[in-house]
Motif scaffolding. Structure first.
Motif, PDB file in Angstrom:
ATOM      1  N   ARG A 140       0.829  -1.210   0.000  1.00 46.01           N
ATOM      2  CA  ARG A 140       0.000   0.000   0.000  1.00 46.01           C
ATOM      3  C   ARG A 140       0.859   1.253   0.000  1.00 46.01           C
ATOM      4  NH1 ARG A 140      -0.032   1.889   5.295  1.00 46.01           N
ATOM      5  NH2 ARG A 140       0.645   0.389   6.877  1.00 46.01           N
ATOM      6  N   HIS A 141       2.130   1.125   0.371  1.00 43.64           N
ATOM      7  CA  HIS A 141       2.991   2.306   0.475  1.00 43.64           C
ATOM      8  C   HIS A 141       3.395   2.863  -0.894  1.00 43.64           C
ATOM      9  CE1 HIS A 141       3.176   1.892   4.742  1.00 43.64           C
ATOM     10  NE2 HIS A 141       3.790   0.735   4.697  1.00 43.64           N
ATOM     11  N   THR A 142       3.302   2.065  -1.962  1.00 39.72           N
ATOM     12  CA  THR A 142       3.735   2.568  -3.268  1.00 39.72           C
ATOM     13  C   THR A 142       2.853   3.732  -3.725  1.00 39.72           C
ATOM     14  OG1 THR A 142       2.439   0.825  -4.355  1.00 39.72           O
ATOM     15  CG2 THR A 142       4.777   0.390  -3.990  1.00 39.72           C
ATOM     16  N   LYS A 143       1.563   3.641  -3.454  1.00 39.25           N
ATOM     17  CA  LYS A 143       0.666   4.756  -3.813  1.00 39.25           C
ATOM     18  C   LYS A 143       0.998   5.988  -2.976  1.00 39.25           C
ATOM     19  CE  LYS A 143      -2.994   6.853  -5.533  1.00 39.25           C
ATOM     20  NZ  LYS A 143      -3.042   8.065  -4.731  1.00 39.25           N
ATOM     21  N   GLU A 144       1.319   5.787  -1.700  1.00 47.78           N
ATOM     22  CA  GLU A 144       1.682   6.913  -0.841  1.00 47.78           C
ATOM     23  C   GLU A 144       2.975   7.562  -1.324  1.00 47.78           C
ATOM     24  OE1 GLU A 144       0.086   5.728   3.521  1.00 47.78           O
ATOM     25  OE2 GLU A 144       1.501   4.314   2.652  1.00 47.78           O
ATOM     26  N   ILE A 145       3.928   6.740  -1.768  1.00 47.31           N
ATOM     27  CA  ILE A 145       5.182   7.281  -2.304  1.00 47.31           C
ATOM     28  C   ILE A 145       4.903   8.139  -3.528  1.00 47.31           C
ATOM     29  CG2 ILE A 145       7.386   6.697  -3.391  1.00 47.31           C
ATOM     30  CD1 ILE A 145       7.376   4.116  -1.702  1.00 47.31           C
ATOM     31  N   SER A 146       4.072   7.628  -4.419  1.00 45.82           N
ATOM     32  CA  SER A 146       3.745   8.360  -5.642  1.00 45.82           C
ATOM     33  C   SER A 146       3.128   9.717  -5.324  1.00 45.82           C
ATOM     34  CB  SER A 146       2.784   7.524  -6.495  1.00 45.82           C
ATOM     35  OG  SER A 146       2.487   8.184  -7.705  1.00 45.82           O
ATOM     36  N   ASP A 147       2.259   9.749  -4.339  1.00 48.23           N
ATOM     37  CA  ASP A 147       1.630  11.023  -3.952  1.00 48.23           C
ATOM     38  C   ASP A 147       2.654  11.981  -3.341  1.00 48.23           C
ATOM     39  OD1 ASP A 147      -0.788  10.039  -4.812  1.00 48.23           O
ATOM     40  OD2 ASP A 147      -1.457   9.411  -2.813  1.00 48.23           O
ATOM     41  N   LEU A 148       3.558  11.449  -2.514  1.00 47.32           N
ATOM     42  CA  LEU A 148       4.569  12.295  -1.872  1.00 47.32           C
ATOM     43  C   LEU A 148       5.554  12.870  -2.886  1.00 47.32           C
ATOM     44  CD1 LEU A 148       5.258  10.088   1.276  1.00 47.32           C
ATOM     45  CD2 LEU A 148       4.368  12.427   1.313  1.00 47.32           C
ATOM     46  N   ILE A 149       5.883  12.091  -3.900  1.00 49.73           N
ATOM     47  CA  ILE A 149       6.824  12.562  -4.924  1.00 49.73           C
ATOM     48  C   ILE A 149       6.321  13.852  -5.566  1.00 49.73           C
ATOM     49  CG2 ILE A 149       7.762  12.051  -7.224  1.00 49.73           C
ATOM     50  CD1 ILE A 149       8.001   9.119  -6.341  1.00 49.73           C
ATOM     51  N   GLN A 150       5.022  13.918  -5.803  1.00 51.55           N
ATOM     52  CA  GLN A 150       4.450  15.103  -6.456  1.00 51.55           C
ATOM     53  C   GLN A 150       4.590  16.355  -5.612  1.00 51.55           C
ATOM     54  OE1 GLN A 150       3.609  14.654  -9.621  1.00 51.55           O
ATOM     55  NE2 GLN A 150       4.211  12.539  -9.181  1.00 51.55           N
ATOM     56  N   ARG A 151       4.819  16.189  -4.315  1.00 54.83           N
ATOM     57  CA  ARG A 151       4.956  17.344  -3.419  1.00 54.83           C
ATOM     58  C   ARG A 151       6.414  17.777  -3.254  1.00 54.83           C
ATOM     59  NH1 ARG A 151       1.755  15.585   1.873  1.00 54.83           N
ATOM     60  NH2 ARG A 151       2.399  17.696   2.491  1.00 54.83           N
ATOM     61  N   LEU A 152       7.332  16.990  -3.779  1.00 53.83           N
ATOM     62  CA  LEU A 152       8.756  17.339  -3.692  1.00 53.83           C
ATOM     63  C   LEU A 152       9.134  18.317  -4.794  1.00 53.83           C
ATOM     64  CD1 LEU A 152      10.288  13.793  -3.043  1.00 53.83           C
ATOM     65  CD2 LEU A 152      10.369  15.721  -1.455  1.00 53.83           C
ATOM     66  N   PRO A 153      10.181  19.127  -4.562  1.00 53.89           N
ATOM     67  CA  PRO A 153      10.704  19.945  -5.653  1.00 53.89           C
ATOM     68  C   PRO A 153      11.117  19.043  -6.816  1.00 53.89           C
ATOM     69  CG  PRO A 153      11.678  20.593  -3.566  1.00 53.89           C
ATOM     70  CD  PRO A 153      10.911  19.336  -3.301  1.00 53.89           C
ATOM     71  N   GLU A 154      11.014  19.552  -8.015  1.00 55.11           N
ATOM     72  CA  GLU A 154      11.257  18.721  -9.199  1.00 55.11           C
ATOM     73  C   GLU A 154      12.630  18.056  -9.180  1.00 55.11           C
ATOM     74  OE1 GLU A 154      11.104  19.107 -14.091  1.00 55.11           O
ATOM     75  OE2 GLU A 154      10.405  20.747 -12.811  1.00 55.11           O
ATOM     76  N   HIS A 155      13.652  18.777  -8.696  1.00 53.64           N
ATOM     77  CA  HIS A 155      14.999  18.214  -8.722  1.00 53.64           C
ATOM     78  C   HIS A 155      15.192  17.115  -7.675  1.00 53.64           C
ATOM     79  CE1 HIS A 155      15.299  21.275  -5.539  1.00 53.64           C
ATOM     80  NE2 HIS A 155      16.311  20.593  -5.059  1.00 53.64           N
ATOM     81  N   LEU A 156      14.230  16.932  -6.772  1.00 52.96           N
ATOM     82  CA  LEU A 156      14.319  15.854  -5.788  1.00 52.96           C
ATOM     83  C   LEU A 156      13.373  14.692  -6.098  1.00 52.96           C
ATOM     84  CD1 LEU A 156      14.544  17.818  -2.398  1.00 52.96           C
ATOM     85  CD2 LEU A 156      16.405  16.881  -3.788  1.00 52.96           C
ATOM     86  N   GLN A 157      12.764  14.720  -7.271  1.00 53.64           N
ATOM     87  CA  GLN A 157      11.801  13.679  -7.616  1.00 53.64           C
ATOM     88  C   GLN A 157      12.425  12.470  -8.310  1.00 53.64           C
ATOM     89  OE1 GLN A 157       8.489  15.283  -9.844  1.00 53.64           O
ATOM     90  NE2 GLN A 157       7.946  16.765  -8.247  1.00 53.64           N
ATOM     91  N   ALA A 158      13.597  12.652  -8.914  1.00 56.14           N
ATOM     92  CA  ALA A 158      14.166  11.580  -9.751  1.00 56.14           C
ATOM     93  C   ALA A 158      14.479  10.317  -8.953  1.00 56.14           C
ATOM     94  CB  ALA A 158      15.423  12.088 -10.454  1.00 56.14           C
ATOM     95  N   ALA A 159      15.129  10.467  -7.790  1.00 53.34           N
ATOM     96  CA  ALA A 159      15.534   9.288  -7.021  1.00 53.34           C
ATOM     97  C   ALA A 159      14.332   8.483  -6.519  1.00 53.34           C
ATOM     98  CB  ALA A 159      16.437   9.694  -5.854  1.00 53.34           C
ATOM     99  N   PRO A 160      13.326   9.106  -5.873  1.00 52.42           N
ATOM    100  CA  PRO A 160      12.174   8.301  -5.449  1.00 52.42           C
ATOM    101  C   PRO A 160      11.370   7.747  -6.617  1.00 52.42           C
ATOM    102  CG  PRO A 160      11.841  10.622  -4.907  1.00 52.42           C
ATOM    103  CD  PRO A 160      13.264  10.476  -5.321  1.00 52.42           C
TER     104      PRO A 160
END
Length: 359
Positions: free
Chosen positions: A40-60
């Motif tokens: 269930r955490h994969t959906k939560e990760i996907s949602d959190l990624i969208q809230r990160l600055p763009e340059h911090l989204q690549a690794a997650p």
């Protein structure tokens, strides 16, 4: 850790014959028989990624892609074997439908070509409908289920698949650990490049400073960087470090975020065991040694291959997904500090920052 049940959707409604159940139990000792590893955490990760600055989204984002690829690869044998068994049953049903419909002869004013097209179309529709009700017939379902199981237990030459299944589990465990270390290492580099003041935490923390010393640069290296170290402190401090070493990862996390949720999950038994077993597989082909026994608490026998059953792979996968979710929360915390609040690296990130995230 809370278990997330992954079950075969047929088994809860269909009675499995004892002899088929016995074969199924043999498969479950070797292969991951869920249709896919999930959390269930994969959906939560996907949602959190969208809230990160763009340059911090690549690794997650790469981490999420890695989890998907690991799931696809680990479950592929089960998917293929069940798919082939299912198609074999459908082919049998289709041929029977063709024979039955064709036996009724031509319709009035129907040509042979029209009749052939009609028979094929009706037969496919009948086969689709019958396959939708397959679980209502214990005999038919057991036949399909048994075929899929036997395909997993023996290859086309009737050789046992035990060794191949063990190797698949070994490499899946290695891949799961790699997804964690790459996520944390790459994001540490990006975060410190972005916020170079965080480098001070690494080189002043009592534990981390022993593992993250500033490298000695030659004049040529300085000249190559044009004597400019902007946006590269993370590369200097972290790039050359061995992220497969759990102690190194914990030291970095402890220095940057304190002993909060991310540090605590890296101290969990599942993560420690995954890291130790990964080391055995990569460096000793999985053969248990004294060091592993003393550090893991495993009841394995020295000199024997370490046992990593499918249930362990499922647990490792889920704890990896949980690491990813908690890590994204920690990354976001660094982006949203409470204005005017001094940062104490010994406090939990939840106390330091207003992240608006429910952990």
């Amino acid at each position: 850790m809370t278990q997330e049940d992954v079950t075969n959707p047929f088994e809860s409604t269909t009675t499995i014959a004892p002899e088929v159940r016995a074969l199924s139990d043999r498969v479950k000792e070797q292969f991951i028989v869920s249709f896919e590893l999930s959390s269930r955490h994969t959906k939560e990760i996907s949602d959190l990624i969208q809230r990160l600055p763009e340059h911090l989204q690549a690794a997650p984002q790469s981490f999420l892609s890695a989890l998907t690829a690991i799931s696809d690869a680990a479950c592929l044998p089960n998917r293929i074997s069940f798919g082939l068994a299912w198609e074999n049953e459908r082919s049998r049903v289709l041929l029977h439908a063709i024979h039955t419909i064709n036996g009724k002869g031509l319709l009035p004013n129907e040509s042979q070509e029209e009749a052939s097209d009609r028979v094929i179309k009706q037969a496919h529709a009948a086969a689709d409908e019958e396959m939708r009700t397959i679980t209502q017939s214990e005999a038919r379902f057991n036949r399909v289920f048994r075929q899929s199981i036997e395909a997993l237990l023996f290859d086309p030459f009737q050789q046992s698949t035990v060794q191949a299944a063990k190797e698949l589990r070994y490499q899946t465990a290695v891949a799961i650990w790699s997804s964690i270390e790459v996520l944390l290492k790459d994001q540490l580099i990006e975060i410190i490049n972005w916020k170079p003041e965080l480098a001070k935490r690494l080189i002043t923390d009592e534990v981390a400073k022993k593992r993250f010393e500033l490298p000695k640069l030659t004049f040529d290296e300085l000249e190559e960087r044009k004597f400019n170290f902007q946006n590269c402190m993370g590369d200097l401090l972290v790039r050359q470090r061995d992220a497969s070493d759990l102690l190194t990862l914990k030291a970095a996390v402890g220095a940057i975020w304190g002993k909060g949720d991310l540090f605590n999950i890296l101290e969990s038994r599942e993560i420690r065991l995954l890291n130790l077993q990964r080391h055995l597989i990569v460096h000793r082909r999985g053969i248990v040694d004294e060091k592993y026994l003393s550090q893991s608490g495993d009841q394995a026998q020295k000199g024997e291959p370490v046992a990593i059953p499918p249930s362990s792979i499922v647990n490792f996968y889920r704890v990896a997904a949980k690491v990813g979710k908690i890590a994204c929360e920690a990354f976001l915390a660094l982006c949203n500090p409470i204005p005017g609040l001094p940062i104490d690296q010994n406090d939990s990130p939840k106390k330091q920052y207003n992240t608006n995230i429910s952990v």
